[in-house]
Design a protein around this motif. Structure first.
Motif, PDB file in Angstrom:
ATOM      1  N   UNK A   1       0.823  -1.205   0.000  1.00  0.00           N
ATOM      2  CA  UNK A   1       0.000   0.000   0.000  1.00  0.00           C
ATOM      3  C   UNK A   1       0.860   1.259   0.000  1.00  0.00           C
ATOM      4  N   UNK A   2       2.038   1.182   0.632  1.00  0.00           N
ATOM      5  CA  UNK A   2       2.919   2.354   0.730  1.00  0.00           C
ATOM      6  C   UNK A   2       3.409   2.814  -0.640  1.00  0.00           C
ATOM      7  N   UNK A   3       3.373   1.939  -1.623  1.00  0.00           N
ATOM      8  CA  UNK A   3       3.801   2.340  -2.964  1.00  0.00           C
ATOM      9  C   UNK A   3       2.886   3.401  -3.568  1.00  0.00           C
ATOM     10  N   UNK A   4       1.645   3.493  -3.027  1.00  0.00           N
ATOM     11  CA  UNK A   4       0.698   4.506  -3.511  1.00  0.00           C
ATOM     12  C   UNK A   4       0.446   5.593  -2.480  1.00  0.00           C
ATOM     13  N   UNK A   5       1.236   5.628  -1.420  1.00  0.00           N
ATOM     14  CA  UNK A   5       1.016   6.602  -0.338  1.00  0.00           C
ATOM     15  C   UNK A   5       1.285   8.029  -0.820  1.00  0.00           C
ATOM     16  N   UNK A   6       0.523   8.994  -0.283  1.00  0.00           N
ATOM     17  CA  UNK A   6       0.621  10.390  -0.733  1.00  0.00           C
ATOM     18  C   UNK A   6       1.332  11.293   0.272  1.00  0.00           C
ATOM     19  N   UNK A   7       1.428  10.868   1.532  1.00  0.00           N
ATOM     20  CA  UNK A   7       1.892  11.777   2.578  1.00  0.00           C
ATOM     21  C   UNK A   7       3.359  11.500   2.929  1.00  0.00           C
TER      22      UNK A   7
ATOM     23  N   UNK B  51      -4.364  14.504   9.346  1.00  0.00           N
ATOM     24  CA  UNK B  51      -5.217  15.104  10.375  1.00  0.00           C
ATOM     25  C   UNK B  51      -4.996  14.419  11.721  1.00  0.00           C
ATOM     26  N   UNK B  52      -5.313  15.135  12.806  1.00  0.00           N
ATOM     27  CA  UNK B  52      -5.033  14.627  14.148  1.00  0.00           C
ATOM     28  C   UNK B  52      -5.769  13.312  14.422  1.00  0.00           C
ATOM     29  N   UNK B  53      -6.958  13.150  13.887  1.00  0.00           N
ATOM     30  CA  UNK B  53      -7.708  11.919  14.141  1.00  0.00           C
ATOM     31  C   UNK B  53      -6.959  10.701  13.600  1.00  0.00           C
ATOM     32  N   UNK B  54      -6.352  10.832  12.437  1.00  0.00           N
ATOM     33  CA  UNK B  54      -5.573   9.710  11.880  1.00  0.00           C
ATOM     34  C   UNK B  54      -4.322   9.457  12.722  1.00  0.00           C
ATOM     35  N   UNK B  55      -3.697  10.526  13.166  1.00  0.00           N
ATOM     36  CA  UNK B  55      -2.493  10.373  13.984  1.00  0.00           C
ATOM     37  C   UNK B  55      -2.836   9.644  15.281  1.00  0.00           C
ATOM     38  N   UNK B  56      -3.989   9.969  15.871  1.00  0.00           N
ATOM     39  CA  UNK B  56      -4.409   9.279  17.091  1.00  0.00           C
ATOM     40  C   UNK B  56      -4.592   7.787  16.853  1.00  0.00           C
TER      41      UNK B  56
END
Length: 261
Positions: free
Chosen positions: A126-132, A139-144
């Motif tokens: 999946x990381x081969x298509x990662x954007x960040x 966003x903070x919610x994903x980081x949590x």
């Protein structure tokens, strides 16, 4: 001093420094090494404290390598705090279970060494298509949510704290290097809290000579972690996390063959 010698403390510290920030489970490797050295980790409370406390050396390595970014990047503090809170809550509530029942359990170590290796293979694709390319883009919610992954690693030895946070980062859209670096940065408050809390609870029971062993393990972990972190960032940019996934699964099979029969 009891069942452990200084050279064994040195060896265990080296293995801690080599494996703490790789997604291969430092606890799994150390538990296996305790077995190979004939050290009764499941019966000896000091050995469990030693396993946790030598992580301080790895923590200091991160502070030395990333201290400048910590000092100037306030937005990063916010991300680290968002990820740390769920981990802290889970660790505090479940500490007696982790220290008393789970830590050193061979069956749990083997299961999570293998299963997390399988999931890491999927996440690396999946990381081969990662954007960040930086955690500040999430966003903070994903980081949590990354913090929840890390909290699960505290529950189950063999998962790997770094492996869980890297896995969470990859599944939530971070590129490989960004996921690895955030795993390193999140280690600082997480491991300080875990080690500090354990030492606060366990320090009165450290036997005579125990602090010398802890100091030896600390120094060995510091030096090897400094070298390992820089190497890992370069390695994952070229090869990804698949080699670590295959290594985890192979180690799980070897571990199971010798210690679960």
């Amino acid at each position: 001093m009891g069942p452990m010698s200084l050279w064994e403390a040195l060896l265990l510290g080296v293995v801690e420094g080599l494996t703490e920030f790789l997604p291969v489970s430092s606890t799994g490797h150390l538990t296996l090494l305790f077995h190979l050295l004939g050290l009764p980790i499941q019966e000896d409370p000091f050995l469990k404290t030693f396993l946790i406390a030598i992580q301080l050396g790895a923590i200091l390595a991160i502070l030395l390598l990333y201290g400048r970014r910590f000092a100037v990047d306030r937005a990063l503090w916010l991300r680290i705090g968002a990820a740390f809170l769920p981990t802290a809550a889970m660790g505090f509530l479940l500490y007696p279970l982790i220290k008393g029942k789970i830590l050193g359990n061979d069956g749990i170590v083997v299961f999570f060494l293998f299963s997390v290796g399988l999931v890491l293979l999927l996440a690396d694709r999946l990381a081969e298509r990662a954007r960040h390319g930086d955690v500040l883009e999430l966003p903070l919610a994903r980081v949590a949510l990354i913090g929840l992954f890390q909290g699960l690693a505290a529950l189950f030895p063999g998962t790997s704290r770094s492996g869980a946070t890297i896995l969470g980062g990859l599944l939530l859209g971070l590129r490989r290097k960004a996921a690895a670096e955030f795993s390193f940065l999140l280690a600082l408050p997480t491991m300080l809290a875990a080690v500090g809390y354990d030492l606060l609870k366990s320090a009165p029971a450290v036997p005579e000579g125990g602090w010398n062993l802890l100091g030896m393990g600390f120094l060995a972990a510091l030096v090897t972690a400094l070298l390992t972190v820089r190497w890992m960032l370069s390695f994952v940019e070229r090869h990804g996390f698949r080699p670590f996934a295959y290594y985890r699964m192979a180690l799980a099979l070897v571990y199971a063959y010798f210690f679960l029969r």
